[in-house]
Design a protein around this motif. Structure first.
Motif, mmCIF file in Angstrom:
data_model
loop_
_atom_site.group_PDB
_atom_site.id
_atom_site.type_symbol
_atom_site.label_atom_id
_atom_site.label_comp_id
_atom_site.label_asym_id
_atom_site.label_seq_id
_atom_site.Cartn_x
_atom_site.Cartn_y
_atom_site.Cartn_z
ATOM 1 N N UNK A 1 1.125 -1.117 -0.432
ATOM 2 C CA UNK A 1 -0.207 0.147 0.075
ATOM 3 C C UNK A 1 0.883 1.309 0.105
ATOM 4 N N UNK A 2 1.445 1.130 1.188
ATOM 5 C CA UNK A 2 2.209 2.165 1.016
ATOM 6 C C UNK A 2 2.905 3.038 -0.245
ATOM 7 N N UNK A 3 3.833 1.999 -1.011
ATOM 8 C CA UNK A 3 4.647 2.355 -2.983
ATOM 9 C C UNK A 3 3.632 2.197 -3.898
ATOM 10 N N UNK B 1 -10.857 8.734 13.568
ATOM 11 C CA UNK B 1 -11.505 10.083 13.411
ATOM 12 C C UNK B 1 -11.229 11.182 14.101
ATOM 13 N N UNK B 2 -10.577 11.133 14.735
ATOM 14 C CA UNK B 2 -9.605 11.904 15.388
ATOM 15 C C UNK B 2 -8.905 12.540 14.548
ATOM 16 N N UNK B 3 -8.168 12.179 13.631
ATOM 17 C CA UNK B 3 -7.320 12.659 12.598
ATOM 18 C C UNK B 3 -8.393 12.555 11.702
ATOM 19 N N UNK B 4 -9.209 12.590 11.047
ATOM 20 C CA UNK B 4 -9.962 13.088 9.655
ATOM 21 C C UNK B 4 -10.463 14.532 10.450
ATOM 22 N N UNK B 5 -10.842 14.615 12.182
ATOM 23 C CA UNK B 5 -11.386 15.805 12.325
ATOM 24 C C UNK B 5 -10.428 16.811 12.141
ATOM 25 N N UNK B 6 -9.021 16.791 12.941
ATOM 26 C CA UNK B 6 -7.887 17.455 13.104
ATOM 27 C C UNK B 6 -7.741 17.257 11.182
ATOM 28 N N UNK B 7 -8.005 17.116 10.493
ATOM 29 C CA UNK B 7 -7.378 17.236 9.263
ATOM 30 C C UNK B 7 -8.243 18.196 8.837
ATOM 31 N N UNK B 8 -9.599 17.725 8.830
ATOM 32 C CA UNK B 8 -10.656 18.581 8.249
ATOM 33 C C UNK B 8 -10.872 19.980 9.367
ATOM 34 N N UNK C 1 -5.787 4.063 8.410
ATOM 35 C CA UNK C 1 -5.686 5.452 9.269
ATOM 36 C C UNK C 1 -4.226 5.965 8.091
ATOM 37 N N UNK C 2 -3.686 5.411 7.972
ATOM 38 C CA UNK C 2 -2.349 5.445 6.753
ATOM 39 C C UNK C 2 -2.904 6.188 5.129
ATOM 40 N N UNK C 3 -3.723 6.117 4.915
ATOM 41 C CA UNK C 3 -4.343 6.300 4.172
ATOM 42 C C UNK C 3 -5.252 7.770 4.423
ATOM 43 N N UNK C 4 -5.899 7.571 5.324
ATOM 44 C CA UNK C 4 -6.769 8.837 5.491
ATOM 45 C C UNK C 4 -5.177 10.043 6.151
ATOM 46 N N UNK C 5 -4.088 9.363 6.778
ATOM 47 C CA UNK C 5 -2.889 10.602 7.138
ATOM 48 C C UNK C 5 -2.238 10.900 5.716
ATOM 49 N N UNK C 6 -2.850 10.070 5.297
ATOM 50 C CA UNK C 6 -1.459 10.220 3.914
ATOM 51 C C UNK C 6 -2.254 12.046 2.797
ATOM 52 N N UNK C 7 -3.613 11.263 2.606
ATOM 53 C CA UNK C 7 -4.183 12.364 2.250
ATOM 54 C C UNK C 7 -4.686 14.017 2.866
ATOM 55 N N UNK C 8 -4.233 13.559 4.315
ATOM 56 C CA UNK C 8 -3.991 14.324 4.417
ATOM 57 C C UNK C 8 -2.935 15.656 3.979
ATOM 58 N N UNK C 9 -2.045 15.189 4.214
ATOM 59 C CA UNK C 9 -0.636 15.565 4.329
ATOM 60 C C UNK C 9 -0.168 16.251 3.251
ATOM 61 N N UNK C 10 -1.216 15.304 1.626
ATOM 62 C CA UNK C 10 -0.902 16.199 1.176
ATOM 63 C C UNK C 10 -2.437 17.020 0.158
ATOM 64 N N UNK C 11 -3.207 17.534 1.427
ATOM 65 C CA UNK C 11 -3.858 18.099 1.056
ATOM 66 C C UNK C 11 -5.129 17.310 -0.118
ATOM 67 N N UNK C 12 -5.057 16.924 -0.299
ATOM 68 C CA UNK C 12 -6.522 16.310 -0.622
ATOM 69 C C UNK C 12 -7.540 15.665 0.060
ATOM 70 N N UNK C 13 -8.263 16.040 0.659
ATOM 71 C CA UNK C 13 -9.480 16.029 1.891
ATOM 72 C C UNK C 13 -10.322 15.690 0.807
ATOM 73 N N UNK C 14 -10.417 15.918 -0.024
ATOM 74 C CA UNK C 14 -11.742 16.058 -1.135
ATOM 75 C C UNK C 14 -11.570 14.095 -1.231
ATOM 76 N N UNK C 15 -10.833 12.893 -1.136
ATOM 77 C CA UNK C 15 -11.217 11.836 -1.533
ATOM 78 C C UNK C 15 -10.790 11.322 0.358
ATOM 79 N N UNK C 16 -11.341 12.025 0.952
ATOM 80 C CA UNK C 16 -10.985 11.207 2.527
ATOM 81 C C UNK C 16 -12.911 10.912 2.156
ATOM 82 N N UNK C 17 -14.062 11.378 2.001
ATOM 83 C CA UNK C 17 -15.192 11.327 1.882
ATOM 84 C C UNK C 17 -15.150 9.444 1.114
ATOM 85 N N UNK C 18 -14.891 9.528 0.674
ATOM 86 C CA UNK C 18 -14.685 8.197 0.284
ATOM 87 C C UNK C 18 -14.197 6.911 0.289
#
Length: 453
Positions: A42-44, A111-118, A76-93
């Protein structure tokens, strides 16, 4: 022999046909290994800026490739990756797939990660919506995720106004407020100056048997000293009310109260605070005594200033330059300039060096006493001792030269100040220009006018 032979044949039969139970340890180890390989895949493979939906396919295919199911850690890894790259619109899916297709109990940390990112990206409404949807994900919300949401809301006054409604809805969901939750709210209220509301919250905590962190009391007291009117607010009474709730103020708390009183010109009350410190067996440091000296000198109670200066020396405290400056200022206000100058000369022996403030106090006192010659000598002494004059030093001397009608000297100091990029009052420059014009020194006046422009 017959019996032995039959047991031997039966033993062979069981060894050949029995079902060997699978080791749970080996199964768990194998599963963990597959999940590890899947996470590496997944990471690669995950590309944070992929189109909506590709992220989910990458997540699922990475785990199916290794014959296992996606884990909470993978989400959690996917959500953190999306947040770091400012791709927050993909978190919903990602959240939608997690809600509809996964069976495991979702950890609150996701959910803590998602709330912080949003929240920290300004998507307050989405952060709130995620919090209230937590039960849909086979998860029971607690103060852990509520605190994450509150940390987002308290950043701005506009979103802070939403907090009461959020708390009410959260309680209906069964979320119990914890001490940490109150700490977030109290800190936010103190920061924006709503000290009375913060005080009420602390009182509620105490009455409702919550464990109140002593640092919250200190935070309240600090906020009071920052936001209340120092000339009239009863800070000593406020401190006594806090003490009734089992708060034991420390050195920093008493220092804040003393400084607050001095700012309000209430030197006599500072002495009572010092006495209370001693009753509480808290040893005042040199900062406390310096503040007390400021208070009594401002009240022109010079006998007490002498008493406290002697007292701090007897206690073995070493005065710093700030302490000396306060005491020297008191001597100068009593017109004891000789005593002040002697004290400055002995400062070096006591481990302290005079600074620009020290010299400013002395020069101002000499100018006030009409002793411009000694003021000039101190000016030269500053240069000799490597102490640079500041704007205030120049202002004192320029004013002195104007008062004795030494306009050329005043003009020379003004030019020095301009060349050193020091701030000079506009009114002072205009006065020098006016005096130069009166003496028909138009060239010098025009030069100064150019500086002024």
């Amino acid at each position: 022999m017959g019996r032995s032979s039959s047991w031997h044949r039966m033993s062979n039969f069981f060894r050949k046909y029995r079902k060997i139970p699978q080791s749970s340890f080996k199964t768990k180890w194998n599963e963990n290994l597959k999940q590890k390989y899947a996470m590496d895949e997944l990471r690669t493979s995950l590309v944070a800026d992929s189109e909506n939906g590709v992220v989910i396919r990458t997540l699922i295919s990475s785990f199916h490739l290794h014959n296992c199911e996606p884990t909470p850690q993978a989400y959690r890894f996917v959500i953190k990756t999306l947040a770091k790259s400012s791709q927050l619109e993909n978190i919903a899916s990602v959240l939608n797939h997690l809600e509809e297709f996964e069976k495991f109990d979702t950890p609150e940390s996701i959910f803590r990660d998602v709330i912080a990112a949003y929240g920290f990206s300004g998507r307050i409404d989405e952060a709130i919506d995620v919090f209230f949807k937590i039960p849909n994900f086979r998860c029971v919300p607690s103060a852990y995720t509520l605190n994450a949401l509150l940390l987002v809301l308290v950043r701005k006054r506009t979103s802070l106004e939403l907090v009461p409604e959020i708390l009410l809805k959260a309680s209906r969901m069964g979320v119990r407020l914890e001490e940490s939750t109150f700490g977030i709210l109290i800190d936010a209220l103190c920061r924006i100056g709503e000290v009375d509301c913060a005080t009420e919250l602390v009182k509620y905590m105490s009455d409702d048997c919550f464990i109140v962190d002593p640092r919250l009391y200190s935070r309240l007291l600090s906020s009071v000293c920052k936001h209340k009117d120092s000339s009239c607010f009863d800070v000593i009474g406020y401190l006594e009310d806090l003490r009734k709730t089992r708060f034991s103020p420390g050195l920093r708390d008493y220092t804040a109260v003393m400084r607050f009183l001095v700012e309000g010109g209430r030197g006599k009350e500072v002495v009572s605070v010092l006495n209370q410190m001693k009753c509480d067996r808290i040893e005042p440091d040199i900062v406390c005594y310096t503040i007390v000296l400021q208070g009594v000198v401002a009240d022109e109670d010079y006998s007490k200033a002498d008493k406290f200066f002697d007292e701090l020396l007897l206690l073995g405290l070493t005065p710093d330059v700030y302490t000396y400056n306060v005491y020297i200022n008191g001597l100068c206000k009593q017109n004891d300039i000789e005593g002040a100058i002697k004290l400055v000369s002995s400062m070096h022996k006591l481990g302290s060096e005079a600074n620009v403030v020290t010299y400013n106090i002395l020069i101002k006192a000499l100018v006030k006493a009409g002793d411009l010659i000694r003021a000039k000598a101190l000016w030269k002494e500053m240069e000799k001792n490597g102490v640079n004059q500041n704007s205030h030093t120049y202002d004192i001397m320029i004013t002195a030269f104007i008062d004795v009608d030494e306009v050329v000297s005043a003009h020379g100091l003004l030019e020095e100040a301009f060349n050193m990029n020091l701030f000079v009052k506009r009114s002072r420059t205009e006065e020098v220009i006016s005096r130069l014009c009166e003496k028909d020194l138009m060239d010098k006046a025009v030069e100064l006018l150019a500086y002024l422009v």
